[in-house]
Design a protein around this motif. Structure first.
Motif, short mmCIF file in Angstrom:
data_model
loop_
_atom_site.label_atom_id
_atom_site.label_comp_id
_atom_site.label_asym_id
_atom_site.label_seq_id
_atom_site.Cartn_x
_atom_site.Cartn_y
_atom_site.Cartn_z
N PRO A 43 7.57 0.47 -0.70
CA PRO A 43 7.28 -0.56 -1.71
C PRO A 43 7.45 -1.99 -1.20
N TYR A 44 8.16 -2.16 -0.07
CA TYR A 44 8.52 -3.50 0.36
C TYR A 44 7.78 -3.95 1.62
N TYR A 45 7.68 -3.08 2.61
CA TYR A 45 7.02 -3.47 3.85
C TYR A 45 5.53 -3.13 3.77
N LYS A 46 4.69 -4.10 4.09
CA LYS A 46 3.25 -3.85 4.04
C LYS A 46 2.86 -2.90 5.17
N PRO A 47 1.91 -2.00 4.91
CA PRO A 47 1.47 -1.08 5.97
C PRO A 47 0.83 -1.85 7.12
N VAL A 48 1.21 -1.51 8.33
CA VAL A 48 0.63 -2.17 9.50
C VAL A 48 0.15 -1.16 10.53
N ASP A 49 0.45 0.12 10.31
CA ASP A 49 0.17 1.10 11.35
C ASP A 49 -1.07 1.93 11.05
N ALA A 94 -6.91 2.36 3.69
CA ALA A 94 -5.47 2.11 3.65
C ALA A 94 -5.28 0.62 3.38
N GLU A 95 -4.08 0.24 2.99
CA GLU A 95 -3.85 -1.15 2.57
C GLU A 95 -4.00 -2.15 3.71
N ASN A 96 -3.76 -1.71 4.95
CA ASN A 96 -3.95 -2.64 6.06
C ASN A 96 -5.39 -2.68 6.55
N LEU A 97 -6.24 -1.82 5.99
CA LEU A 97 -7.65 -1.81 6.38
C LEU A 97 -8.54 -2.55 5.38
N TYR A 98 -8.12 -2.58 4.11
CA TYR A 98 -8.90 -3.24 3.06
C TYR A 98 -7.97 -4.04 2.16
N PRO A 99 -8.38 -5.24 1.75
CA PRO A 99 -7.51 -6.08 0.92
C PRO A 99 -7.21 -5.47 -0.45
N ASP A 100 -8.17 -4.73 -1.01
CA ASP A 100 -7.97 -4.06 -2.30
C ASP A 100 -8.42 -2.61 -2.15
#
Length: 504
Positions: free
Chosen positions: A14-20, A43-49
């Motif tokens: 819930p706290y760290y944004k996905p980066v991997d 995934a959240e690091n691939l698309y803004p929404d």
């Protein structure tokens, strides 16, 4: 034209944004990608929404596949499933991964989920897609459980199959530049998996249930070809291993490490999963290869500094094995992430007795980790609270002792490894474990500043982060040195900063 395949990796933290890299989705795409299916991985690091992306993409997709672990990914997965069904009533929703594999029938109770794939999923997903296209049943596909007109159908479990003849991981399905991350062992680190399963019998672990204590590993030459491709094509200089247990076959492990040296690969491996007893007893050749290949770190399930606890979870090792292993790593310059567990259920004890045993487990594990962390400032401790997983050998024990299983899939979305899940663990113990593991151990690890700072793009934010980090690090080190864990105002401030984090 082939049918479109949509895959989603919900946010796990819930706290760290996905980066991997969404590795599980890359893995299950192998056979479909080889046959030319259009595959979209979200995934959240691939698309803004990501949810809006699902809403748009689901209109023309045959299936939506979701990989979920117990916890927050269930919440995101359910949201995505509902959106997809509302957008396209004919789309088939398929869930796989750890939680659906241990609790498939409860997962299928959701009105938005049609199919569960239990265990190894790449070939099963391929076969399910083929049947959907042909309008046929899934009757003889191992590992597939599905519902039809309110009735649930179950196929036999799927055994782990050799992966030597499988297509290579299709990294091209995602924007790699959005999936490489800064770690302590590489400024361009990516996730990779070279084997599946684990042959050991740890009674708290889902591996026992999902893969039936079996293991398969990709042959060394194929692993080395993959690593060479990652280095040369994607400029990767760090590889984060996601194997459940990398060192099952020591001969294979040696061949991979030697191959890295012989091929002149400069990337570094990190987080290789290994058992303390096995590695403590390994010959010097393995350790020399670890050093010469510049392997950075090993992830070890040390589990406990309390022998009674190790016996209760069928770890088949002694506390002394942890010490021997830690000393080996110190001697050969290998960092270790020590994972431990407290709050272990034991029959024939009252809740009050188990609470006291949990205190003993915490104290014994702190004493053990205190020694290990003194060996190398990079060493990292982790302490989790036991969480019952359906199907594992300890699960029935936990239920008998009063664990209340969530009655719906949504209930598992709130289960966290730092939280109190069982009646014999007190809120005070849960807070202490969370504080030690997510706060103090983070700042004791001298590598934290390297990867955390490296993920902040703004120079001003980076400067402020370093200033704040140094303050928290001094407090955390003081607390650990004197074992002062009361009045955790600094920890609460850290949690506030973590909840409002937008940069890491």
């Amino acid at each position: 034209m082939k049918s479109s395949i949509l895959l989603f990796n919900p946010r796990p933290d819930p706290y760290y944004k996905p980066v991997d890299l969404p590795l599980s989705l890359i893995c299950v795409s192998r056979f479909l990608d080889k046959e030319g299916y259009p595959i979209k991985i979200i995934a959240e690091n691939l698309y803004p929404d990501p949810y809006q992306e699902i809403r748009e993409s689901a209109k023309d997709s045959l299936v939506l596949g979701i990989s979920a672990m117990t916890g927050l990914q269930i919440q995101g997965g359910l949201k995505a499933s509902q959106i997809a069904k509302e957008t396209n009533k004919d789309i088939k929703i398929i869930w796989g991964g750890w939680h659906p594999s241990v609790h498939p029938y409860q997962v299928l109770e959701s009105p938005f989920i049609d199919i569960v794939i239990k265990g190894q999923g790449a070939r099963a997903l391929h076969d399910v897609v083929k049947r959907i296209e042909a309008g046929e049943k899934y009757k003889d596909i191992p590992g597939v459980i599905w519902k039809e007109n309110g009735e649930v159908f179950t196929n036999p479990d799927r055994s782990l199959e050799s992966i030597d003849d499988w297509p290579p991981l299709p990294y091209h399905l995602v924007d790699i530049e959005k999936c490489v991350m800064v770690t302590e062992f590489g400024t361009r680190t990516i996730n990779y998996v070279s084997s599946y399963g684990c042959p050991y019998r740890c009674s708290f672990c889902s591996e026992v249930t999902v893969n039936n204590r079996s293991w398969v590993g990709l042959n060394p030459e194929a692993v080395l070809d993959d690593l060479e491709k990652l280095q040369n094509k994607y400029n990767v200089n760090g590889v984060n291993l996601y194997d459940s247990l990398f060192f099952v076959n020591v001969k294979r492990a040696k061949a991979i490490l030697k191959g890295i040296i012989d091929r002149g690969l400069t990337l570094r491996l990190g987080n290789l999963d290994g058992r303390a007893k096995q590695l403590a007893e390994a010959d010097d050749e393995l350790w020399e290869l670890l050093r010469e290949s510049r392997t950075y770190s090993i992830l070890c399930g040390a589990e406990s500094g309390d022998q009674e606890s190790l016996d209760a979870i069928d770890k088949d090792m002694d506390v002394e094995d942890n010490y021997k292993f830690a000393e080996k790593c110190r001697d050969y310059g290998v960092k270790v992430i020590f994972s431990t567990l407290v709050g272990i259920p034991m029959l024939n004890h009252t809740h009050q007795e188990l609470t006291q045993k949990t205190n003993n487990q915490i104290d014994a594990t702190i004493e053990m980790l205190d020694k290990f962390l003194s060996y190398d400032s990079r060493n990292r401790g982790q302490m989790f609270i036991y969480m019952p997983y359906p199907g594992t050998p300890l699960y029935d024990t936990a239920v008998e002792l009063g664990f209340q299983e969530p009655k719906k899939l949504e209930g598992w979305a709130h289960m966290k490894l730092y939280d109190k899940q069982t009646p014999w663990v007190t809120p005070k113990q849960a807070q202490l474990v969370s504080m030690i593991s997510s706060y103090i151990f983070m700042f004791l690890d001298s590598d934290t500043i390297i990867w955390a700072k490296g993920r902040i793009e703004s120079p001003i934010k980076k400067l402020f982060f370093v200033w704040a980090y140094n303050i928290f690090a001094k407090i955390a080190k003081f607390r650990w040195k004197y074992k002062l864990f009361g009045f955790p105002l600094d920890y609460q401030l850290f949690l506030f900063a973590k909840r409002n984090n937008k940069s890491i």
